[in-house]
Design a protein around this motif. Structure first.
Motif: not given
Length: 252
Positions: A17-44
């Motif tokens: 619900l919280v992440l969905g709200w952030a997505y709908v309100t476009k608050r998370m766009q910058k966080d996932f704007s780079s492929t480096m985010t998706w590379v770092l997440i599994p490492v983390a």
């Protein structure tokens, strides 16, 4: 339907619900704007799970299973940090123990808080990182205490031993959980934040710039060495405090 699966559904619904709200309100766009985010997440996630399991094996009264989550929160943003925390507990629950699943909201809160603090400039100096760790501890306590009470004081770390000891002394479940969190959370989250800070301190400015919010971790070059030393010394002091004051409680 098993209780573990029900706990998973409730935890995922809350975080979703919280992440969905952030997505709908476009608050998370910058966080996932780079492929480096998706590379770092599994490492983390791998960092979180490996260190978390080591702590469980050693039966330490702390967690230290959120270093990767904090790293993502700082470098990629609060929502990426929240997703990393949630996925870490989800994966750990599948691989090791479903007991990790009820704590998904807490793990997400840690990443969210770390990212928000970093965005506010609180990952630039060691003392600000200490403040960040303390704020994360408060947030984790607020979200985690009701969960711990519902689970009878059981958590996914050695801190359950402290809660069990307090319950044996005649204290109520809520008092025992809050006391345990007061003892463990600040030490754990400040240590976690400082260790993440030490890792980031070793990364070059050019590499940091590849992440969506790499500026959060760019330090003054002339102060990097001193900041690193102070951060590591502070972690050592916190470890000593844990050994001297907290560990004896687990041996009673």
């Amino acid at each position: 339907m098993s209780q573990d699966f029900l706990n998973l559904l409730i935890a995922l619904a809350a975080v979703g619900l919280v992440l969905g709200w952030a997505y709908v309100t476009k608050r998370m766009q910058k966080d996932f704007s780079s492929t480096m985010t998706w590379v770092l997440i599994p490492v983390a996630i791998a960092i979180n799970i490996s260190i978390g399991q080591l702590v469980l094996v050693l039966k330490l009264p702390v967690y230290l299973d959120s270093i990767g989550t904090v790293l993502v929160g700082v470098l990629c943003g609060p929502w990426a940090g929240a997703l990393t925390g949630a996925l870490s507990n989800f994966v750990a629950g599948i691989i090791f123990d479903p007991g990790w699943w009820p704590w998904i909201p807490v793990a997400a809160t840690i990443g969210l808080t770390a990212g928000l603090c970093a965005n506010a400039g609180f990952f630039k100096t060691w003392w600000k990182v200490v403040v960040t760790g303390f704020l994360i501890a408060i947030a984790a306590t607020i979200v985690g205490s009701p969960i711990a009470v519902l689970l009878g004081g059981i958590s996914a770390s050695g801190s359950s031993i402290i809660t069990a000891f307090l319950l044996q002394t005649g204290k109520g479940i809520l008092e025992s959980v809050l006391t345990t969190n007061f003892l463990v959370e600040p030490i754990d989250k400040i240590s976690t934040s400082l260790l993440a800070f030490a890792i980031l301190d070793g990364l070059s400015a050019r590499y940091l710039a590849r992440f969506p919010r790499g500026e959060n971790a760019q330090l003054d070059q002339q102060r990097r060495t001193s900041e690193l030393v102070i951060a590591l010394v502070t972690v050592v002091i916190l470890v000593i405090v844990t050994i001297v004051f907290v560990v004896p409680l687990t041996n009673n």
